[in-house]
Design a protein around this motif. Structure first.
Motif, PDB file in Angstrom:
ATOM      1  N   LYS A  46      33.637  11.416 -62.692  1.00 10.02           N
ATOM      2  CA  LYS A  46      34.813  10.292 -63.007  1.00 10.02           C
ATOM      3  C   LYS A  46      35.260  10.716 -64.366  1.00 10.02           C
ATOM      4  CE  LYS A  46      32.232   6.822 -60.375  1.00 10.02           C
ATOM      5  NZ  LYS A  46      31.392   5.584 -60.636  1.00 10.02           N
ATOM      6  N   ILE A  47      36.675  10.753 -64.690  1.00  7.84           N
ATOM      7  CA  ILE A  47      37.486  10.696 -65.803  1.00  7.84           C
ATOM      8  C   ILE A  47      38.155   9.751 -66.117  1.00  7.84           C
ATOM      9  CG2 ILE A  47      38.814  12.213 -67.112  1.00  7.84           C
ATOM     10  CD1 ILE A  47      38.019  14.608 -65.636  1.00  7.84           C
ATOM     11  N   MET A  48      38.002   9.069 -67.506  1.00  8.78           N
ATOM     12  CA  MET A  48      38.938   8.098 -68.007  1.00  8.78           C
ATOM     13  C   MET A  48      39.677   8.689 -69.103  1.00  8.78           C
ATOM     14  SD  MET A  48      38.386   4.166 -68.869  1.00  8.78           S
ATOM     15  CE  MET A  48      37.721   4.342 -70.709  1.00  8.78           C
ATOM     16  N   VAL A  49      41.052   8.744 -69.102  1.00  6.94           N
ATOM     17  CA  VAL A  49      42.018   9.260 -70.110  1.00  6.94           C
ATOM     18  C   VAL A  49      42.207   7.976 -70.941  1.00  6.94           C
ATOM     19  CG1 VAL A  49      44.030  10.168 -70.899  1.00  6.94           C
ATOM     20  CG2 VAL A  49      42.885  11.296 -69.025  1.00  6.94           C
ATOM     21  N   ALA A  50      42.036   8.086 -72.098  1.00 12.66           N
ATOM     22  CA  ALA A  50      42.283   6.962 -73.341  1.00 12.66           C
ATOM     23  C   ALA A  50      43.835   6.789 -73.684  1.00 12.66           C
ATOM     24  CB  ALA A  50      41.528   7.021 -74.525  1.00 12.66           C
ATOM     25  N   HIS A  51      44.066   5.742 -73.943  1.00 13.07           N
ATOM     26  CA  HIS A  51      45.728   5.357 -74.274  1.00 13.07           C
ATOM     27  C   HIS A  51      46.751   5.599 -73.282  1.00 13.07           C
ATOM     28  CE1 HIS A  51      43.408   5.208 -78.071  1.00 13.07           C
ATOM     29  NE2 HIS A  51      42.998   6.494 -78.109  1.00 13.07           N
ATOM     30  N   LEU A  52      46.285   5.541 -72.062  1.00 12.65           N
ATOM     31  CA  LEU A  52      47.351   5.996 -71.113  1.00 12.65           C
ATOM     32  C   LEU A  52      48.041   7.413 -71.185  1.00 12.65           C
ATOM     33  CD1 LEU A  52      48.967   2.455 -70.694  1.00 12.65           C
ATOM     34  CD2 LEU A  52      47.361   3.377 -69.247  1.00 12.65           C
ATOM     35  N   GLY A  53      47.574   8.104 -72.122  1.00  8.19           N
ATOM     36  CA  GLY A  53      47.975   9.411 -72.174  1.00  8.19           C
ATOM     37  C   GLY A  53      49.349   9.338 -73.183  1.00  8.19           C
ATOM     38  N   LEU A  54      49.353   8.213 -73.621  1.00  8.29           N
ATOM     39  CA  LEU A  54      50.684   7.906 -74.569  1.00  8.29           C
ATOM     40  C   LEU A  54      50.240   8.656 -75.983  1.00  8.29           C
ATOM     41  CD1 LEU A  54      51.408   4.443 -73.797  1.00  8.29           C
ATOM     42  CD2 LEU A  54      52.887   6.276 -73.118  1.00  8.29           C
ATOM     43  N   PRO A  55      51.460   9.137 -76.884  1.00  3.38           N
ATOM     44  CA  PRO A  55      52.894   8.828 -76.200  1.00  3.38           C
ATOM     45  C   PRO A  55      53.692   9.811 -75.450  1.00  3.38           C
ATOM     46  CG  PRO A  55      52.879   9.647 -78.385  1.00  3.38           C
ATOM     47  CD  PRO A  55      51.523   9.769 -78.056  1.00  3.38           C
ATOM     48  N   ASP A  56      52.884  10.899 -75.105  1.00  6.07           N
ATOM     49  CA  ASP A  56      53.790  12.348 -74.705  1.00  6.07           C
ATOM     50  C   ASP A  56      53.440  12.168 -72.979  1.00  6.07           C
ATOM     51  OD1 ASP A  56      54.974  12.995 -77.002  1.00  6.07           O
ATOM     52  OD2 ASP A  56      52.711  13.488 -77.506  1.00  6.07           O
ATOM     53  N   TYR A  57      52.436  11.837 -72.511  1.00  7.18           N
ATOM     54  CA  TYR A  57      51.679  12.497 -71.275  1.00  7.18           C
ATOM     55  C   TYR A  57      51.658  11.371 -70.363  1.00  7.18           C
ATOM     56  CZ  TYR A  57      50.983  16.185 -74.326  1.00  7.18           C
ATOM     57  OH  TYR A  57      51.133  17.064 -75.244  1.00  7.18           O
ATOM     58  N   LEU A  58      52.115  10.053 -70.347  1.00  6.43           N
ATOM     59  CA  LEU A  58      51.956   8.808 -69.388  1.00  6.43           C
ATOM     60  C   LEU A  58      52.335   9.422 -67.941  1.00  6.43           C
ATOM     61  CD1 LEU A  58      51.238   6.207 -68.215  1.00  6.43           C
ATOM     62  CD2 LEU A  58      53.332   5.446 -69.186  1.00  6.43           C
ATOM     63  N   ASN A  59      53.632   9.998 -67.673  1.00  9.96           N
ATOM     64  CA  ASN A  59      54.129  10.418 -66.437  1.00  9.96           C
ATOM     65  C   ASN A  59      53.257  11.473 -65.600  1.00  9.96           C
ATOM     66  OD1 ASN A  59      56.135   8.409 -66.579  1.00  9.96           O
ATOM     67  ND2 ASN A  59      57.635   9.943 -67.558  1.00  9.96           N
ATOM     68  N   GLU A  60      52.749  12.369 -66.584  1.00 11.88           N
ATOM     69  CA  GLU A  60      51.798  13.449 -66.339  1.00 11.88           C
ATOM     70  C   GLU A  60      50.741  12.937 -65.666  1.00 11.88           C
ATOM     71  OE1 GLU A  60      53.634  13.521 -68.815  1.00 11.88           O
ATOM     72  OE2 GLU A  60      54.517  15.489 -69.171  1.00 11.88           O
ATOM     73  N   TYR A  61      50.078  12.002 -66.340  1.00 10.95           N
ATOM     74  CA  TYR A  61      48.687  11.481 -66.007  1.00 10.95           C
ATOM     75  C   TYR A  61      48.973  10.576 -64.611  1.00 10.95           C
ATOM     76  CZ  TYR A  61      46.111  13.428 -69.875  1.00 10.95           C
ATOM     77  OH  TYR A  61      45.434  14.157 -70.804  1.00 10.95           O
ATOM     78  N   LEU A  62      50.076   9.701 -64.561  1.00 13.29           N
ATOM     79  CA  LEU A  62      50.086   9.024 -63.378  1.00 13.29           C
ATOM     80  C   LEU A  62      50.576   9.847 -62.133  1.00 13.29           C
ATOM     81  CD1 LEU A  62      52.886   6.351 -64.790  1.00 13.29           C
ATOM     82  CD2 LEU A  62      50.387   6.011 -64.166  1.00 13.29           C
ATOM     83  N   ARG A  63      51.122  11.076 -62.425  1.00  9.19           N
ATOM     84  CA  ARG A  63      51.049  12.197 -61.231  1.00  9.19           C
ATOM     85  C   ARG A  63      49.586  12.328 -60.886  1.00  9.19           C
ATOM     86  NH1 ARG A  63      50.498  17.319 -60.677  1.00  9.19           N
ATOM     87  NH2 ARG A  63      50.356  17.803 -63.060  1.00  9.19           N
TER      88      ARG A  63
END
Length: 270
Positions: free
Chosen positions: A171-188
């Motif tokens: 299982k992987i949890m990415v901190a900070h929603l991947g912000l400020p640059d990568y939110l859309n990439e992580y949602l994908r």
């Protein structure tokens, strides 16, 4: 009625190390660090907000610090059962596999790697023996895979995708929603992989950000978002994070998923 809340992103550290981290943020970023308590003060403050459990993330910047910090966290866990620790591992630590197995056996729930602090990519092969153990045990990896507080070239979503494909049992949890640059990439990636979660640390309630877009993110990805604060390494109150979450009027079912049910699933209790 009292709400159940698990904070999925908390740092508890020995006092000397915590003070050094505060100084870095004050001197390099100009932050005001308001939460300079002792260990009991940190725990009491979180309890005052209604937080009954916390995922506590190890935090190191040099090799061979990990054993000592993990022993310290184990001692804290034994005295404070609300503490659910994730051990620190540095890429240049010796006997990484032995260390990970030992602390998982002691009740640690997984591993935290801070890519920015450790100056390392998440897909560095030096971690692969650690990831293999986590995958075998179905345990979690918490990654600082975002550009906060400072953008760094080795923090990239494609590294995380490589791990999701190579170690599907982890299982992987990415901190900070991947912000400020990568939110859309992580949602994908969340759309594509069932073993990926994102936490809200230092995002929800942060006066530095215009967070209106977060309401739609939380509505559409409710089952993969874990509430986290980043306490106490923050320059605003985590109470503001809870206030903003409730202001979105997501409804009790979605709020409970974000506030504790998703964290329980990530920790292996769901």
């Amino acid at each position: 009625m009292k709400r159940k809340i698990i904070d999925g992103h908390v740092h508890l550290l020995p006092d000397k190390l915590m003070r050094a981290i505060y100084r870095w943020f004050e001197e390099n970023l100009g932050w005001n660090m308001p939460f300079k308590y002792d260990l009991e003060g940190y725990l009491n403050y979180l309890e005052s907000l209604g937080i009954s459990e916390m995922m506590v993330l190890g935090y190191i910047h040099k090799p061979e610090m990990s054993w000592g910090l993990n022993e310290w966290l184990d001692n804290v866990k034994e005295r404070h059962p609300q503490v659910k620790p994730y051990l620190a591992v540095h890429q240049d630590d010796r006997d990484k596999g032995k260390m990970v197995r030992e602390f998982l056996d002691k009740g640690f729930l997984g591993v935290k790697i801070h890519c920015f602090v450790q100056k390392v990519g998440a897909d560095d092969p030096r971690f692969f023996e650690v990831y293999k153990i986590l995958a075998e045990e179905g345990k979690g990896l918490v990654l600082h895979g975002s550009g906060m507080p400072v953008k760094a070239e080795f923090i990239l979503p494609e590294q995380v995708e490589k791990l999701l494909e190579t170690f599907p049992g982890m299982k992987i949890m990415v901190a900070h929603l991947g912000l400020p640059d990568y939110l859309n990439e992580y949602l994908r990636l969340v759309d594509k992989y069932l073993n990926l979660w994102l936490d809200t640390a230092y995002v929800l309630g942060n006066p530095k950000f215009n967070n209106k877009y977060l309401q739609n993110v939380l509505l559409n990805y409710t089952e993969r978002i874990i509430f986290g604060s980043d306490f106490p390494i923050m320059d605003y109150s985590p109470e503001l994070a809870l206030e903003e979450l409730f202001s979105f009027n997501l409804g009790r079912e979605k709020e409970d998923l974000i506030l504790f049910k998703n964290a329980e699933e990530f920790m292996g209790r769901g």
